[in-house]
Design a protein around this motif. Sequence first.
Motif, PDB file in Angstrom:
ATOM      1  N   GLY A   8       0.819  -1.216   0.000  1.00 47.06           N
ATOM      2  CA  GLY A   8       0.000   0.000   0.000  1.00 47.06           C
ATOM      3  C   GLY A   8       0.850   1.262   0.000  1.00 47.06           C
ATOM      4  N   LEU A   9       1.897   1.254   0.812  1.00 43.08           N
ATOM      5  CA  LEU A   9       2.800   2.414   0.867  1.00 43.08           C
ATOM      6  C   LEU A   9       3.534   2.606  -0.457  1.00 43.08           C
ATOM      7  N   ALA A  10       3.932   1.498  -1.085  1.00 43.26           N
ATOM      8  CA  ALA A  10       4.610   1.579  -2.383  1.00 43.26           C
ATOM      9  C   ALA A  10       3.679   2.169  -3.434  1.00 43.26           C
ATOM     10  N   LEU A  11       2.428   1.728  -3.450  1.00 40.95           N
ATOM     11  CA  LEU A  11       1.453   2.267  -4.405  1.00 40.95           C
ATOM     12  C   LEU A  11       1.236   3.756  -4.186  1.00 40.95           C
ATOM     13  N   LYS A  12       1.120   4.172  -2.918  1.00 38.68           N
ATOM     14  CA  LYS A  12       0.926   5.600  -2.621  1.00 38.68           C
ATOM     15  C   LYS A  12       2.130   6.424  -3.063  1.00 38.68           C
ATOM     16  N   LYS A  13       3.320   5.902  -2.819  1.00 44.47           N
ATOM     17  CA  LYS A  13       4.538   6.617  -3.207  1.00 44.47           C
ATOM     18  C   LYS A  13       4.623   6.755  -4.729  1.00 44.47           C
ATOM     19  N   LEU A  14       4.312   5.676  -5.442  1.00 46.29           N
ATOM     20  CA  LEU A  14       4.322   5.728  -6.906  1.00 46.29           C
ATOM     21  C   LEU A  14       3.260   6.682  -7.433  1.00 46.29           C
ATOM     22  N   GLU A  15       2.076   6.632  -6.840  1.00 50.63           N
ATOM     23  CA  GLU A  15       0.997   7.524  -7.294  1.00 50.63           C
ATOM     24  C   GLU A  15       1.376   8.981  -7.065  1.00 50.63           C
ATOM     25  N   GLN A  16       1.971   9.278  -5.910  1.00 53.51           N
ATOM     26  CA  GLN A  16       2.376  10.661  -5.640  1.00 53.51           C
ATOM     27  C   GLN A  16       3.434  11.112  -6.630  1.00 53.51           C
ATOM     28  N   SER A  17       4.374  10.247  -6.950  1.00 53.49           N
ATOM     29  CA  SER A  17       5.404  10.579  -7.940  1.00 53.49           C
ATOM     30  C   SER A  17       4.763  10.829  -9.303  1.00 53.49           C
ATOM     31  N   TRP A  18       3.794   9.992  -9.660  1.00 53.69           N
ATOM     32  CA  TRP A  18       3.056  10.123 -10.925  1.00 53.69           C
ATOM     33  C   TRP A  18       2.309  11.454 -10.982  1.00 53.69           C
ATOM     34  N   ILE A  19       1.641  11.833  -9.897  1.00 52.43           N
ATOM     35  CA  ILE A  19       0.915  13.106  -9.831  1.00 52.43           C
ATOM     36  C   ILE A  19       1.887  14.280  -9.934  1.00 52.43           C
ATOM     37  N   ASP A  20       2.968  14.215  -9.150  1.00 49.46           N
ATOM     38  CA  ASP A  20       3.962  15.296  -9.140  1.00 49.46           C
ATOM     39  C   ASP A  20       4.618  15.481 -10.507  1.00 49.46           C
ATOM     40  N   ASN A  21       4.689  14.397 -11.285  1.00 47.22           N
ATOM     41  CA  ASN A  21       5.321  14.432 -12.599  1.00 47.22           C
ATOM     42  C   ASN A  21       4.273  14.617 -13.700  1.00 47.22           C
ATOM     43  N   ASP A  22       3.199  15.344 -13.374  1.00 48.15           N
ATOM     44  CA  ASP A  22       2.123  15.635 -14.326  1.00 48.15           C
ATOM     45  C   ASP A  22       1.539  14.371 -14.962  1.00 48.15           C
ATOM     46  N   PHE A  23       1.313  13.367 -14.111  1.00 50.30           N
ATOM     47  CA  PHE A  23       0.640  12.122 -14.498  1.00 50.30           C
ATOM     48  C   PHE A  23       1.443  11.299 -15.508  1.00 50.30           C
ATOM     49  N   ILE A  24       2.761  11.354 -15.356  1.00 47.51           N
ATOM     50  CA  ILE A  24       3.638  10.533 -16.186  1.00 47.51           C
ATOM     51  C   ILE A  24       4.490   9.681 -15.250  1.00 47.51           C
ATOM     52  N   LEU A  25       4.535   8.387 -15.533  1.00 48.36           N
ATOM     53  CA  LEU A  25       5.383   7.489 -14.761  1.00 48.36           C
ATOM     54  C   LEU A  25       5.907   6.422 -15.701  1.00 48.36           C
TER      55      LEU A  25
END
Length: 145
Positions: free
Chosen positions: A116-133
């Motif tokens: 769960g923490l990994a998913l949240k961290k990835l999602e936050q990175s994705w949001i911060d990077n203008d929805f690109i991961l």
Amino acid sequence: NLIDSENFFSAILNLKIDGKEEKVLPRDISFLLNKYKKIKIKELLDEQKLVKLAYLNSVAQIIDLLIFFIFISEELDINTLEKRISFLEKLRLPVFPITANYLILKYNFSESKELGLALKKLEQSWIDNDFILDKKDIKTILKLS
């Protein structure tokens, strides 16, 4: 501000409905009051930030917030308001591309708090990077070897 915000908020917080003092604010008013203090008008004028706000809240709530700001800010005019509402109404919200199953299969995560923490961290990175991961960056973001 067009409205004296202290008096406005005091009136809202002491709202009486049908002669009874309402102890719990209606959800929409509570949302507006919370976001009013945290969001700057410039965020509502920037389309990329609008997408992030809509993703993190909801399109309807952000439209309500825009309408709320028209009454309390001189920086937002009716033309801009209409453009932002039109933009939001046509908006297709991005969908987070990583699933728990992907992390379990690809990186041997187990169903756990760590997943769960990994998913949240990835999602936050994705949001911060203008929805690109880029999936190649997952190991780096999660500090996996």
